[in-house]
Design a protein around this motif. Structure first.
Motif, PDB file in Angstrom:
ATOM      1  N   MET A 286      -8.666  11.059  24.292  1.00  0.00           N
ATOM      2  CA  MET A 286      -7.860  11.834  23.357  1.00  0.00           C
ATOM      3  C   MET A 286      -6.464  11.603  23.895  1.00  0.00           C
ATOM      4  O   MET A 286      -6.158  11.326  24.964  1.00  0.00           O
ATOM      5  CB  MET A 286      -8.181  13.349  23.613  1.00  0.00           C
ATOM      6  CG  MET A 286      -7.369  14.238  23.049  1.00  0.00           C
ATOM      7  SD  MET A 286      -8.140  15.986  22.884  1.00  0.00           S
ATOM      8  CE  MET A 286      -7.689  16.503  21.359  1.00  0.00           C
ATOM      9  N   ILE A 287      -5.458  11.600  23.018  1.00  0.00           N
ATOM     10  CA  ILE A 287      -4.049  11.264  23.143  1.00  0.00           C
ATOM     11  C   ILE A 287      -3.264  12.151  22.575  1.00  0.00           C
ATOM     12  O   ILE A 287      -3.671  12.857  21.362  1.00  0.00           O
ATOM     13  CB  ILE A 287      -3.754   9.826  22.709  1.00  0.00           C
ATOM     14  CG1 ILE A 287      -2.744   9.493  22.999  1.00  0.00           C
ATOM     15  CG2 ILE A 287      -4.366   9.713  21.265  1.00  0.00           C
ATOM     16  CD1 ILE A 287      -2.054   8.067  22.665  1.00  0.00           C
ATOM     17  N   SER A 288      -2.273  12.502  23.096  1.00  0.00           N
ATOM     18  CA  SER A 288      -1.267  13.665  22.450  1.00  0.00           C
ATOM     19  C   SER A 288      -0.606  12.996  21.502  1.00  0.00           C
ATOM     20  O   SER A 288      -0.106  11.942  21.580  1.00  0.00           O
ATOM     21  CB  SER A 288      -0.299  14.263  23.538  1.00  0.00           C
ATOM     22  OG  SER A 288       0.521  13.411  23.966  1.00  0.00           O
ATOM     23  N   GLN A 289       0.088  13.968  20.374  1.00  0.00           N
ATOM     24  CA  GLN A 289       0.836  13.181  19.450  1.00  0.00           C
ATOM     25  C   GLN A 289       2.081  12.742  19.800  1.00  0.00           C
ATOM     26  O   GLN A 289       2.722  11.737  19.245  1.00  0.00           O
ATOM     27  CB  GLN A 289       1.226  14.340  18.379  1.00  0.00           C
ATOM     28  CG  GLN A 289       1.704  13.889  17.133  1.00  0.00           C
ATOM     29  CD  GLN A 289       1.664  14.653  15.961  1.00  0.00           C
ATOM     30  OE1 GLN A 289       0.765  15.563  15.928  1.00  0.00           O
ATOM     31  NE2 GLN A 289       2.223  14.395  14.812  1.00  0.00           N
ATOM     32  N   ILE A 290       2.560  13.371  20.900  1.00  0.00           N
ATOM     33  CA  ILE A 290       4.074  12.925  21.570  1.00  0.00           C
ATOM     34  C   ILE A 290       3.568  11.160  21.878  1.00  0.00           C
ATOM     35  O   ILE A 290       4.426  10.564  22.044  1.00  0.00           O
ATOM     36  CB  ILE A 290       4.708  13.916  22.533  1.00  0.00           C
ATOM     37  CG1 ILE A 290       4.868  15.119  21.784  1.00  0.00           C
ATOM     38  CG2 ILE A 290       5.613  13.251  23.353  1.00  0.00           C
ATOM     39  CD1 ILE A 290       5.327  16.142  22.805  1.00  0.00           C
ATOM     40  N   ASP A 291       2.743  11.196  22.982  1.00  0.00           N
ATOM     41  CA  ASP A 291       2.339  10.015  23.413  1.00  0.00           C
ATOM     42  C   ASP A 291       2.256   9.009  22.487  1.00  0.00           C
ATOM     43  O   ASP A 291       2.510   7.814  22.424  1.00  0.00           O
ATOM     44  CB  ASP A 291       1.180  10.001  24.468  1.00  0.00           C
ATOM     45  CG  ASP A 291       1.368  10.966  25.828  1.00  0.00           C
ATOM     46  OD1 ASP A 291       2.753  10.916  25.945  1.00  0.00           O
ATOM     47  OD2 ASP A 291       0.707  11.435  26.382  1.00  0.00           O
ATOM     48  N   LEU A 292       1.402   9.491  21.469  1.00  0.00           N
ATOM     49  CA  LEU A 292       0.915   8.331  20.296  1.00  0.00           C
ATOM     50  C   LEU A 292       2.257   7.997  19.674  1.00  0.00           C
ATOM     51  O   LEU A 292       2.516   6.744  19.321  1.00  0.00           O
ATOM     52  CB  LEU A 292       0.073   8.997  19.322  1.00  0.00           C
ATOM     53  CG  LEU A 292      -0.315   8.141  18.273  1.00  0.00           C
ATOM     54  CD1 LEU A 292      -1.014   6.747  18.646  1.00  0.00           C
ATOM     55  CD2 LEU A 292      -1.204   8.844  17.266  1.00  0.00           C
ATOM     56  N   SER A 293       3.264   8.830  19.105  1.00  0.00           N
ATOM     57  CA  SER A 293       4.275   8.633  18.651  1.00  0.00           C
ATOM     58  C   SER A 293       5.488   7.574  19.464  1.00  0.00           C
ATOM     59  O   SER A 293       5.898   6.746  18.789  1.00  0.00           O
ATOM     60  CB  SER A 293       5.175   9.894  18.393  1.00  0.00           C
ATOM     61  OG  SER A 293       6.313   9.759  17.621  1.00  0.00           O
ATOM     62  N   ASN A 294       5.245   7.939  20.628  1.00  0.00           N
ATOM     63  CA  ASN A 294       6.145   7.091  21.660  1.00  0.00           C
ATOM     64  C   ASN A 294       5.594   5.645  21.751  1.00  0.00           C
ATOM     65  O   ASN A 294       6.387   4.717  21.417  1.00  0.00           O
ATOM     66  CB  ASN A 294       6.324   7.550  22.949  1.00  0.00           C
ATOM     67  CG  ASN A 294       7.198   8.642  23.137  1.00  0.00           C
ATOM     68  OD1 ASN A 294       7.887   8.946  22.366  1.00  0.00           O
ATOM     69  ND2 ASN A 294       6.664   9.545  23.976  1.00  0.00           N
ATOM     70  N   ILE A 295       4.299   5.468  21.640  1.00  0.00           N
ATOM     71  CA  ILE A 295       3.743   4.177  21.607  1.00  0.00           C
ATOM     72  C   ILE A 295       3.992   3.357  20.313  1.00  0.00           C
ATOM     73  O   ILE A 295       4.399   2.380  20.110  1.00  0.00           O
ATOM     74  CB  ILE A 295       2.224   4.071  22.219  1.00  0.00           C
ATOM     75  CG1 ILE A 295       2.027   4.737  23.418  1.00  0.00           C
ATOM     76  CG2 ILE A 295       1.476   2.914  21.766  1.00  0.00           C
ATOM     77  CD1 ILE A 295       0.548   5.121  23.688  1.00  0.00           C
TER      78      ILE A 295
END
Length: 78
Positions: free
Chosen positions: A1-10
């Motif tokens: 699972m990944i947070s939307q903030i982390d995903l957005s940054n990546i």
């Protein structure tokens, strides 16, 4: 699972637009390290344009370990 903030940054780092992607399953099933690995491989090594990844975000979480194997197998056969 990944947070939307982390995903957005990546995704931003690899010039992918999060708004063009269906990300529900990616948030649920994605792993930070695997997503970075796949993006690094597809974008940096294979020179896949980000727009193609935006159309098929499941490649970032589905059978991640098979991506390299499948490419190497195809090179061997061809």
């Amino acid at each position: 699972m990944i947070s939307q903030i982390d995903l957005s940054n990546i995704l931003e780092k690899y010039n992918l637009n999060i708004n063009k992607m269906y990300i529900d399953k990616l948030l649920e099933k994605g792993n930070v390290n695997e997503i970075i690995y796949v993006l690094e491989y597809l974008v940096s090594e294979l020179d896949i344009h980000p727009s193609y990844i935006e159309k098929c975000p499941s490649i970032l979480y589905f059978n991640v370990k098979e991506i390299l194997f499948n490419r190497l197998a195809l090179q061997y056969v061809l």
